[in-house]
Design a protein around this motif. Structure first.
Motif, PDB file in Angstrom:
ATOM      1  N   ARG A 173      29.952  33.936  53.670  1.00 59.01           N
ATOM      2  CA  ARG A 173      31.229  33.217  53.577  1.00 59.01           C
ATOM      3  C   ARG A 173      32.284  34.206  53.078  1.00 59.01           C
ATOM      4  O   ARG A 173      32.005  34.997  52.181  1.00 59.01           O
ATOM      5  N   VAL A 174      33.452  34.156  53.687  1.00 59.11           N
ATOM      6  CA  VAL A 174      34.519  35.045  53.230  1.00 59.11           C
ATOM      7  C   VAL A 174      35.026  34.550  51.876  1.00 59.11           C
ATOM      8  O   VAL A 174      35.341  33.375  51.714  1.00 59.11           O
ATOM      9  N   ILE A 175      35.036  35.455  50.927  1.00 50.85           N
ATOM     10  CA  ILE A 175      35.499  35.105  49.583  1.00 50.85           C
ATOM     11  C   ILE A 175      36.804  35.851  49.318  1.00 50.85           C
ATOM     12  O   ILE A 175      36.841  37.085  49.373  1.00 50.85           O
ATOM     13  N   ARG A 177      40.147  37.247  47.296  1.00 53.25           N
ATOM     14  CA  ARG A 177      40.358  37.844  45.972  1.00 53.25           C
ATOM     15  C   ARG A 177      40.711  36.757  44.965  1.00 53.25           C
ATOM     16  O   ARG A 177      40.309  36.801  43.815  1.00 53.25           O
ATOM     17  N   GLU A 178      41.483  35.807  45.438  1.00 48.88           N
ATOM     18  CA  GLU A 178      41.914  34.708  44.580  1.00 48.88           C
ATOM     19  C   GLU A 178      40.707  33.928  44.036  1.00 48.88           C
ATOM     20  O   GLU A 178      40.626  33.645  42.849  1.00 48.88           O
ATOM     21  N   GLU A 179      39.796  33.612  44.948  1.00 45.51           N
ATOM     22  CA  GLU A 179      38.598  32.870  44.531  1.00 45.51           C
ATOM     23  C   GLU A 179      37.769  33.682  43.540  1.00 45.51           C
ATOM     24  O   GLU A 179      37.318  33.176  42.510  1.00 45.51           O
ATOM     25  N   LEU A 180      37.614  34.953  43.850  1.00 45.75           N
ATOM     26  CA  LEU A 180      36.814  35.809  42.983  1.00 45.75           C
ATOM     27  C   LEU A 180      37.437  35.909  41.589  1.00 45.75           C
ATOM     28  O   LEU A 180      36.742  35.833  40.569  1.00 45.75           O
ATOM     29  N   TYR A 181      38.743  36.046  41.570  1.00 45.27           N
ATOM     30  CA  TYR A 181      39.440  36.171  40.289  1.00 45.27           C
ATOM     31  C   TYR A 181      39.314  34.885  39.478  1.00 45.27           C
ATOM     32  O   TYR A 181      39.120  34.914  38.269  1.00 45.27           O
ATOM     33  N   LYS A 182      39.373  33.770  40.188  1.00 46.65           N
ATOM     34  CA  LYS A 182      39.276  32.486  39.506  1.00 46.65           C
ATOM     35  C   LYS A 182      37.855  32.264  38.986  1.00 46.65           C
ATOM     36  O   LYS A 182      37.648  31.844  37.849  1.00 46.65           O
ATOM     37  N   GLU A 183      36.877  32.571  39.806  1.00 50.31           N
ATOM     38  CA  GLU A 183      35.490  32.276  39.447  1.00 50.31           C
ATOM     39  C   GLU A 183      34.916  33.262  38.434  1.00 50.31           C
ATOM     40  O   GLU A 183      34.146  32.884  37.563  1.00 50.31           O
ATOM     41  N   VAL A 184      35.261  34.523  38.584  1.00 51.07           N
ATOM     42  CA  VAL A 184      34.639  35.543  37.737  1.00 51.07           C
ATOM     43  C   VAL A 184      35.482  35.855  36.493  1.00 51.07           C
ATOM     44  O   VAL A 184      34.952  36.052  35.415  1.00 51.07           O
ATOM     45  N   TRP A 185      36.780  35.840  36.674  1.00 49.02           N
ATOM     46  CA  TRP A 185      37.659  36.160  35.534  1.00 49.02           C
ATOM     47  C   TRP A 185      38.198  34.900  34.864  1.00 49.02           C
ATOM     48  O   TRP A 185      38.766  34.962  33.793  1.00 49.02           O
ATOM     49  N   GLU A 191      49.559  39.402  40.863  1.00 50.06           N
ATOM     50  CA  GLU A 191      49.526  40.726  41.472  1.00 50.06           C
ATOM     51  C   GLU A 191      48.504  41.606  40.741  1.00 50.06           C
ATOM     52  O   GLU A 191      47.737  42.332  41.345  1.00 50.06           O
ATOM     53  N   LEU A 192      48.512  41.467  39.434  1.00 53.48           N
ATOM     54  CA  LEU A 192      47.563  42.219  38.610  1.00 53.48           C
ATOM     55  C   LEU A 192      46.122  41.834  38.982  1.00 53.48           C
ATOM     56  O   LEU A 192      45.244  42.684  39.060  1.00 53.48           O
ATOM     57  N   GLY A 193      45.933  40.550  39.245  1.00 54.25           N
ATOM     58  CA  GLY A 193      44.603  40.052  39.619  1.00 54.25           C
ATOM     59  C   GLY A 193      44.085  40.715  40.879  1.00 54.25           C
ATOM     60  O   GLY A 193      42.932  41.126  40.950  1.00 54.25           O
ATOM     61  N   THR A 194      44.959  40.856  41.888  1.00 56.46           N
ATOM     62  CA  THR A 194      44.564  41.500  43.140  1.00 56.46           C
ATOM     63  C   THR A 194      44.053  42.906  42.873  1.00 56.46           C
ATOM     64  O   THR A 194      42.997  43.305  43.361  1.00 56.46           O
ATOM     65  N   ARG A 195      44.828  43.635  42.075  1.00 55.50           N
ATOM     66  CA  ARG A 195      44.430  45.016  41.772  1.00 55.50           C
ATOM     67  C   ARG A 195      43.123  45.051  40.981  1.00 55.50           C
ATOM     68  O   ARG A 195      42.260  45.865  41.238  1.00 55.50           O
ATOM     69  N   GLY A 223      42.455  41.332  55.527  1.00 61.93           N
ATOM     70  CA  GLY A 223      43.451  40.280  55.371  1.00 61.93           C
ATOM     71  C   GLY A 223      42.908  38.995  54.758  1.00 61.93           C
ATOM     72  O   GLY A 223      43.641  38.038  54.567  1.00 61.93           O
ATOM     73  N   ALA A 224      41.605  38.971  54.448  1.00 60.53           N
ATOM     74  CA  ALA A 224      41.022  37.719  53.961  1.00 60.53           C
ATOM     75  C   ALA A 224      40.255  37.871  52.648  1.00 60.53           C
ATOM     76  O   ALA A 224      40.296  36.994  51.792  1.00 60.53           O
ATOM     77  N   GLY A 225      39.568  38.985  52.486  1.00 61.95           N
ATOM     78  CA  GLY A 225      38.795  39.164  51.253  1.00 61.95           C
ATOM     79  C   GLY A 225      37.520  39.933  51.480  1.00 61.95           C
ATOM     80  O   GLY A 225      37.536  40.981  52.153  1.00 61.95           O
TER      81      GLY A 225
END
Ligand code: CA
Length: 230
Positions: A173-175, A177-185, A191-195, A223-225
């Motif tokens: 499943r494509v994950i 960056r937003e999802e990863l940042y929310k789930e893991v962090w 913008e900082l989260g993306t980096r 373009g997706a994660g």
């Protein structure tokens, strides 16, 4: 129907404890109360909880001692510590002791609920994939923060372990960056989260991929994660 999550509420102040219990039960949780450290320790030994709300300042056995003891005993139940305002040291030591999050008194019940749900969500992938599992051609041991490829042992950080768990629990499943940042962090995207996410993925790849320039375990989806295929 999904089973109720069970929460152990450890708080010596009657008013706060009762308010917490009412609120949590209203929101569909099962609650067991403990009014001091001894009670809490007995309850934790007797029951299985999905989460523990642990006040730091407790009579008999302090929240700090309890947290240390429980983690030493191998208990992995997520713990959110309730700390007093302005006691920065407590917070830091609480997290070092193995608490998953902390919330400073006075807090709003809505904020507490959000934290509880975030911690439960975050700990879910771990339950879904267990503590040891295969990830690509690697053997992962989450508790030990170690990965093995044949005889080669690779150490990972807790954050990297969180990233791996999330991918392992959500294969093919494509994950984003937003999802990863929310789930893991446990943070809302910025913008900082993306980096931050990209930096951690790059670092993790340098540890686990045979060729970090051509990653096979955690692939980039332009373009997706990212995606882990299994
Ligand atoms: Ca207290």
């Amino acid at each position: 129907m999904e089973q109720k999550a069970l929460i152990l509420v450890v708080e010596d102040e009657d008013k706060i404890r009762t308010a917490l219990t009412d609120f949590l039960e209203f929101h569909g949780f099962g609650v067991t109360e403990a009014a001091d450290g001894m009670e809490a320790d007995r309850a934790a030994a007797a029951g299985r909880f999905d989460l523990i709300l642990l006040d730091l300042m407790l009579p008999k056995i302090s929240g700090e001692q309890l947290c240390r003891k429980w983690r030493r005993d191998g208990m992995q139940t997520p713990i959110i510590m309730l700390t007093a305002k302005g006691r920065e040291k407590e917070r830091v030591s609480g997290l070092n002791l193995g608490a998953d999050d902390y919330i400073t008194k006075p807090f709003s019940l809505e904020e507490l609920l959000a934290r509880i749900n975030a911690v439960l969500r975050r700990t879910d992938p771990g339950r879904a994939v267990g503590q040891t599992f295969e990830f690509g051609d690697l053997d992962v041991d989450i508790a030990a923060l170690k990965i093995k490829r044949r005889e080669k042992e690779i150490e990972i950080t807790r954050r990297e372990a969180g990233i791996i768990q999330h991918f392992a629990a959500n294969p093919n499943r494509v994950i984003s960056r937003e999802e990863l940042y929310k789930e893991v962090w446990n943070e809302t995207m910025s913008e900082l989260g993306t980096r931050t996410v990209d930096m951690h993925i790059a670092k993790l790849r340098s540890k686990i991929e045979r060729d970090a320039a051509d990653p096979q375990i955690i692939k980039t989806v332009r373009g997706a994660g990212y995606k882990h295929e299994s």
